[in-house]
Design a protein around this motif. Sequence first.
Motif, PDB file in Angstrom:
ATOM      1  N   PRO A   1     -28.904 -47.658 -48.151  1.00  0.00           N
ATOM      2  CA  PRO A   1     -29.373 -48.299 -46.941  1.00  0.00           C
ATOM      3  C   PRO A   1     -29.072 -49.798 -46.527  1.00  0.00           C
ATOM      4  CG  PRO A   1     -31.026 -47.446 -47.864  1.00  0.00           C
ATOM      5  CD  PRO A   1     -29.879 -47.153 -48.645  1.00  0.00           C
ATOM      6  N   GLU A   2     -29.126 -50.446 -47.774  1.00  0.00           N
ATOM      7  CA  GLU A   2     -29.238 -51.842 -47.577  1.00  0.00           C
ATOM      8  C   GLU A   2     -27.855 -52.568 -47.680  1.00  0.00           C
ATOM      9  OE1 GLU A   2     -31.379 -50.474 -49.792  1.00  0.00           O
ATOM     10  OE2 GLU A   2     -33.014 -50.484 -48.239  1.00  0.00           O
ATOM     11  N   GLY A   3     -26.841 -51.726 -47.962  1.00  0.00           N
ATOM     12  CA  GLY A   3     -25.527 -52.160 -48.355  1.00  0.00           C
ATOM     13  C   GLY A   3     -24.949 -52.833 -49.366  1.00  0.00           C
ATOM     14  N   HIS A   4     -26.147 -52.684 -50.676  1.00  0.00           N
ATOM     15  CA  HIS A   4     -25.689 -53.026 -51.882  1.00  0.00           C
ATOM     16  C   HIS A   4     -24.348 -52.303 -52.542  1.00  0.00           C
ATOM     17  CE1 HIS A   4     -29.147 -55.842 -51.655  1.00  0.00           C
ATOM     18  NE2 HIS A   4     -29.843 -54.567 -51.398  1.00  0.00           N
ATOM     19  N   ALA A   5     -23.864 -52.952 -53.352  1.00  0.00           N
ATOM     20  CA  ALA A   5     -22.870 -52.314 -54.269  1.00  0.00           C
ATOM     21  C   ALA A   5     -23.690 -51.110 -55.144  1.00  0.00           C
ATOM     22  CB  ALA A   5     -22.315 -53.320 -55.192  1.00  0.00           C
ATOM     23  N   ALA A   6     -22.945 -50.087 -55.289  1.00  0.00           N
ATOM     24  CA  ALA A   6     -23.437 -48.801 -56.200  1.00  0.00           C
ATOM     25  C   ALA A   6     -23.351 -49.274 -57.351  1.00  0.00           C
ATOM     26  CB  ALA A   6     -22.644 -47.665 -55.892  1.00  0.00           C
ATOM     27  N   PRO A   7     -24.364 -48.821 -58.266  1.00  0.00           N
ATOM     28  CA  PRO A   7     -24.373 -49.399 -59.802  1.00  0.00           C
ATOM     29  C   PRO A   7     -23.122 -48.668 -60.414  1.00  0.00           C
ATOM     30  CG  PRO A   7     -26.069 -47.478 -59.400  1.00  0.00           C
ATOM     31  CD  PRO A   7     -25.315 -48.001 -58.153  1.00  0.00           C
ATOM     32  N   THR A   8     -22.799 -49.554 -61.512  1.00  0.00           N
ATOM     33  CA  THR A   8     -21.654 -49.216 -62.329  1.00  0.00           C
ATOM     34  C   THR A   8     -21.967 -48.046 -63.090  1.00  0.00           C
ATOM     35  OG1 THR A   8     -21.788 -50.791 -63.808  1.00  0.00           O
ATOM     36  CG2 THR A   8     -20.464 -51.512 -62.005  1.00  0.00           C
ATOM     37  N   GLU A   9     -21.227 -47.398 -63.994  1.00  0.00           N
ATOM     38  CA  GLU A   9     -21.186 -46.574 -64.858  1.00  0.00           C
ATOM     39  C   GLU A   9     -21.922 -47.204 -65.976  1.00  0.00           C
ATOM     40  OE1 GLU A   9     -19.099 -42.974 -67.831  1.00  0.00           O
ATOM     41  OE2 GLU A   9     -18.093 -44.030 -65.976  1.00  0.00           O
ATOM     42  N   ASP A  10     -21.537 -48.338 -66.510  1.00  0.00           N
ATOM     43  CA  ASP A  10     -22.011 -49.017 -67.506  1.00  0.00           C
ATOM     44  C   ASP A  10     -23.772 -49.665 -67.031  1.00  0.00           C
ATOM     45  OD1 ASP A  10     -19.920 -49.040 -69.118  1.00  0.00           O
ATOM     46  OD2 ASP A  10     -19.039 -51.237 -68.313  1.00  0.00           O
ATOM     47  N   GLU A  11     -23.829 -49.863 -65.865  1.00  0.00           N
ATOM     48  CA  GLU A  11     -25.342 -50.201 -65.421  1.00  0.00           C
ATOM     49  C   GLU A  11     -26.230 -49.013 -65.582  1.00  0.00           C
ATOM     50  OE1 GLU A  11     -24.541 -53.838 -62.398  1.00  0.00           O
ATOM     51  OE2 GLU A  11     -24.214 -51.643 -61.543  1.00  0.00           O
ATOM     52  N   CYS A  12     -25.661 -47.875 -65.186  1.00  0.00           N
ATOM     53  CA  CYS A  12     -26.393 -46.548 -65.433  1.00  0.00           C
ATOM     54  C   CYS A  12     -26.594 -46.231 -66.529  1.00  0.00           C
ATOM     55  CB  CYS A  12     -25.723 -45.520 -64.444  1.00  0.00           C
ATOM     56  SG  CYS A  12     -25.588 -45.507 -62.676  1.00  0.00           S
ATOM     57  N   ASP A  13     -25.537 -46.467 -67.655  1.00  0.00           N
ATOM     58  CA  ASP A  13     -25.845 -46.220 -69.060  1.00  0.00           C
ATOM     59  C   ASP A  13     -27.011 -47.127 -69.529  1.00  0.00           C
ATOM     60  OD1 ASP A  13     -23.967 -44.020 -68.972  1.00  0.00           O
ATOM     61  OD2 ASP A  13     -22.480 -45.561 -69.888  1.00  0.00           O
ATOM     62  N   LEU A  14     -26.836 -48.216 -69.143  1.00  0.00           N
ATOM     63  CA  LEU A  14     -27.966 -49.254 -69.784  1.00  0.00           C
ATOM     64  C   LEU A  14     -29.274 -48.651 -69.260  1.00  0.00           C
ATOM     65  CD1 LEU A  14     -28.928 -51.811 -70.931  1.00  0.00           C
ATOM     66  CD2 LEU A  14     -28.310 -52.941 -68.873  1.00  0.00           C
ATOM     67  N   VAL A  15     -29.712 -48.325 -67.749  1.00  0.00           N
ATOM     68  CA  VAL A  15     -30.833 -47.963 -67.395  1.00  0.00           C
ATOM     69  C   VAL A  15     -31.067 -46.741 -68.344  1.00  0.00           C
ATOM     70  CG1 VAL A  15     -31.896 -46.870 -65.446  1.00  0.00           C
ATOM     71  CG2 VAL A  15     -30.530 -48.874 -65.082  1.00  0.00           C
ATOM     72  N   ALA A  16     -30.484 -45.735 -68.501  1.00  0.00           N
ATOM     73  CA  ALA A  16     -30.793 -44.531 -69.353  1.00  0.00           C
ATOM     74  C   ALA A  16     -30.942 -44.935 -70.756  1.00  0.00           C
ATOM     75  CB  ALA A  16     -29.612 -43.536 -69.201  1.00  0.00           C
ATOM     76  N   GLU A  17     -30.408 -45.772 -71.242  1.00  0.00           N
ATOM     77  CA  GLU A  17     -30.870 -46.388 -72.470  1.00  0.00           C
ATOM     78  C   GLU A  17     -32.143 -46.758 -72.814  1.00  0.00           C
ATOM     79  OE1 GLU A  17     -29.446 -49.676 -75.772  1.00  0.00           O
ATOM     80  OE2 GLU A  17     -27.832 -48.874 -74.363  1.00  0.00           O
ATOM     81  N   ILE A  18     -32.563 -47.649 -71.689  1.00  0.00           N
ATOM     82  CA  ILE A  18     -33.682 -48.104 -71.445  1.00  0.00           C
ATOM     83  C   ILE A  18     -34.862 -47.333 -71.269  1.00  0.00           C
ATOM     84  CG2 ILE A  18     -35.423 -49.688 -70.228  1.00  0.00           C
ATOM     85  CD1 ILE A  18     -32.606 -51.638 -69.641  1.00  0.00           C
ATOM     86  N   LEU A  19     -34.747 -46.257 -70.424  1.00  0.00           N
ATOM     87  CA  LEU A  19     -35.618 -45.281 -70.337  1.00  0.00           C
ATOM     88  C   LEU A  19     -35.785 -44.240 -71.516  1.00  0.00           C
ATOM     89  CD1 LEU A  19     -34.852 -44.169 -66.380  1.00  0.00           C
ATOM     90  CD2 LEU A  19     -36.638 -45.604 -67.412  1.00  0.00           C
ATOM     91  N   ARG A  20     -34.702 -44.224 -72.111  1.00  0.00           N
ATOM     92  CA  ARG A  20     -34.875 -43.280 -73.323  1.00  0.00           C
ATOM     93  C   ARG A  20     -35.600 -43.971 -74.495  1.00  0.00           C
ATOM     94  NH1 ARG A  20     -29.640 -41.343 -72.322  1.00  0.00           N
ATOM     95  NH2 ARG A  20     -28.663 -43.066 -73.452  1.00  0.00           N
TER      96      ARG A  20
END
Length: 67
Positions: A42-61
Amino acid sequence: MLPNSSVAADFALPDLPRSMVHGRDDIAGLVDRLAAAGHANPEGHAAPTEDECDLVAEILRAGRSPS
């Protein structure tokens, strides 16, 4: 992400909709929630990249903060 807290279904702030807040009861569907949040954008920000999503998943794990 509030993995140790329950977030009310009607929670919202002017700049923070409920769909962007993920509590302990949302963890089971977190991937779908994150995907939906990225598509809604809704704010018009760029969607996260696959690498950014992988980083978030790694941090959460790992249960650690990014360095």
